[in-house]
Design an enzyme around this catalytic site. Structure first.
Site, mmCIF file in Angstrom:
data_model
loop_
_atom_site.group_PDB
_atom_site.id
_atom_site.type_symbol
_atom_site.label_atom_id
_atom_site.label_comp_id
_atom_site.label_asym_id
_atom_site.label_seq_id
_atom_site.Cartn_x
_atom_site.Cartn_y
_atom_site.Cartn_z
ATOM 1 N N LYS A 22 0.822 -1.206 0.000
ATOM 2 C CA LYS A 22 0.000 0.000 0.000
ATOM 3 C C LYS A 22 0.856 1.256 0.000
ATOM 4 C CE LYS A 22 -2.959 2.649 3.139
ATOM 5 N NZ LYS A 22 -2.144 3.489 4.019
ATOM 6 N N ASN A 23 1.825 1.340 0.916
ATOM 7 C CA ASN A 23 2.606 2.569 1.057
ATOM 8 C C ASN A 23 3.453 2.859 -0.185
ATOM 9 O OD1 ASN A 23 1.521 2.992 3.579
ATOM 10 N ND2 ASN A 23 3.226 2.063 4.679
ATOM 11 N N ARG A 97 -4.653 10.821 3.023
ATOM 12 C CA ARG A 97 -3.377 11.432 3.379
ATOM 13 C C ARG A 97 -2.346 11.307 2.253
ATOM 14 N NH1 ARG A 97 -1.254 13.709 7.539
ATOM 15 N NH2 ARG A 97 1.003 13.845 7.692
ATOM 16 N N ASP A 121 -5.294 8.207 9.037
ATOM 17 C CA ASP A 121 -5.481 7.606 10.352
ATOM 18 C C ASP A 121 -5.416 8.639 11.466
ATOM 19 O OD1 ASP A 121 -5.803 4.981 9.557
ATOM 20 O OD2 ASP A 121 -3.653 4.617 9.489
ATOM 21 N N ASP A 321 4.340 0.509 11.788
ATOM 22 C CA ASP A 321 3.061 -0.052 11.351
ATOM 23 C C ASP A 321 2.810 -1.454 11.891
ATOM 24 O OD1 ASP A 321 2.274 2.179 9.994
ATOM 25 O OD2 ASP A 321 2.864 1.465 8.019
ATOM 26 N N MET A 343 7.029 6.912 17.453
ATOM 27 C CA MET A 343 6.804 7.836 16.346
ATOM 28 C C MET A 343 5.402 8.438 16.308
ATOM 29 S SD MET A 343 9.034 5.727 13.497
ATOM 30 C CE MET A 343 8.885 6.930 12.185
#
Length: 437
Positions: A22-23, A97, A121, A321, A343
């Site tokens: 996805k990223n 985002r 998110d 993640d 983070m």
């Protein structure tokens, strides 16, 4: 609002193949704006966030053709830049985002880029300063309309390469700056650049389009600007976050699962970190084999005997993640572990739902939680819960699949944002899960 009903407490078995990352997809899709030539991208995951970005690109005028499952052709030769000033764009961009990464390519190619304040998110503050400070370093002017929550950058005279030291190794920030810099005049040097596999893939794709980027895979990137880029074909990596999710699922449900075609070389510390919880991970070619942990799994301790501490860090550190997955898996481990989420300050707030299920977790503060494992002497209890974000959502789903009884998870659109056709894929290995509208 969609809902999953899960009958937990069953062992699973079989093979499962991870979707495209996805990223990476969110970055790669934005890069098609850098050229008027055709770009073919393979292994695109069919998930909400990615499909939203594809729709946004189509509204911008990108010609999109589906070639097959996960494969698309993109051509950005007749863009409608007026769309960027429309109310529809403000609506489309604010819901995703990843839309922030269209700004760099538009700035590089057309001298201007705009974006509404993006959503995503609810996991704490996620500053955009790195993106815009990078654009300013390259010579762009910046403005922010506070009332409309709308960002704009313009460089009518073009961008000029410059040395910059990033304040944080932001993945999306680095990607955005790189895409802006590939067509800037002169040489751009980015120190403290992110070097995640997603960013490496983006740089490799851009180089195949004619960019001149060196230092790929390190935190020091040097970019020699070119006047234009051409087309290319690119294949997205398997999603390492999904791979980690399936490792956690196998351990929690005492299941024998093979995760196929994982691209081991790009997994970094993921296998090592799960092994710290005592999980057996076997490499079989390019697959991961997880045997059934019928005798449980035991948390390692540090050499001096102190309690294990697992924390996140920029690549090549452990990805944030997957910390929520690690936390859930630790609830049934033999031993205790401190989870330190450095983070994002709100990512551990889903632990109250696990405590309701019977997990022994002490939330020390917004960043740290101590987990005392049950060693399967008492299983988690089925319950009703709501998914707050993608990663917490999949963690709660794993917890539900391990719990005896029937659990209900609401707001599963959050899970759908990051996981493709998840109920069908879980059913294929024996999970009892149903989607209820």
């Amino acid at each position: 609002m969609g809902t999953f009903q899960i009958e937990g407490g069953h062992q699973l078995q079989g093979k499962i193949q991870p979707q495209g990352a996805k990223n990476e997809a969110l970055q790669i899709l934005c890069a098609v704006l850098l050229t008027s030539e055709e770009v073919i991208i393979n292994n695109i995951p069919d998930i909400i966030d990615v499909n939203k970005l594809i729709s946004l690109l189509e509204n911008l005028g990108v010609k999109i053709q589906k070639l097959g499952k996960g494969s698309y052709s993109f051509k950005s030769n007749e863009l409608n830049l007026d769309y960027l000033q429309s109310e529809q764009f403000k609506k489309d961009g604010s819901g995703l985002r990843g839309s922030i990464m269209i700004v760099g390519p538009l700035l590089a190619r057309f001298g201007k880029g705009y974006i509404p304040k993006p959503g995503g998110d609810k996991i704490g503050r996620r500053r955009l300063d790195t993106h815009f400070e990078g654009f300013i370093n390259l010579g762009a002017s910046f403005r922010y309309n506070k009332e409309e929550r709308f960002y704009g950058v313009e460089a009518p005279n073009g961008l000029k390469g410059k040395y910059m030291l990033l304040e944080e190794a932001s993945v999306t920030g680095t990607a955005n700056i790189v895409m802006a810099a590939v067509m800037a005049e002169g040489t751009t040097t980015i120190y403290n650049a992110a070097c995640e596999p997603y960013l490496q893939q983006l740089c490799k794709m851009l180089n195949s389009m004619g960019a001149k980027i060196s230092g790929v895979g390190s935190n020091l990137l040097v970019i020699e600007g070119v006047t234009e880029l051409g087309g290319c074909e690119h294949t997205i990596l398997p999603d390492m976050i999904e791979i980690g999710s399936w490792i956690g699922l196998a351990a929690m449900t005492k299941s024998e699962i093979t995760i196929t075609n994982v691209n081991w070389e790009m997994l970094g510390l993921i296998p090592t970190t799960f092994k710290k919880l005592g999980i057996t991970i076997e490499r079989r070619g390019d697959d991961i084999f997880i045997p059934a942990h019928n005798n449980g799994y035991e948390v390692q301790s540090f050499i001096d005997g102190s309690i294990m501490n697992i924390s996140d860090a920029p690549w090549p550190g452990f990805t944030p993640d997957l910390l929520s997955i690690i936390l859930v898996v630790a609830t049934q481990a033999r031993g205790s572990v401190l989870i330190h989420q450095k983070m994002f300050e709100s990512r551990l707030f889903f632990v109250d739902k696990l405590i309701d299920m019977g997990a022994k977790i002490i939330l020390c503060d917004p960043h740290r939680a101590t987990v005392i494992g049950h060693d399967f002497h008492s299983t988690l209890k089925a319950t009703t819960m709501t998914s707050p974000d993608i990663r917490a959502g999949i963690s709660l789903l794993i917890a539900a699949l391990s719990a005896k009884g029937t659990s209900t998870i609401h707001n599963i659109e959050q899970i759908d944002r990051g996981y493709e056709d998840i109920e069908a894929r879980l059913k294929s290995i024996g999970a009892k899960i149903e989607r209820v509208d």
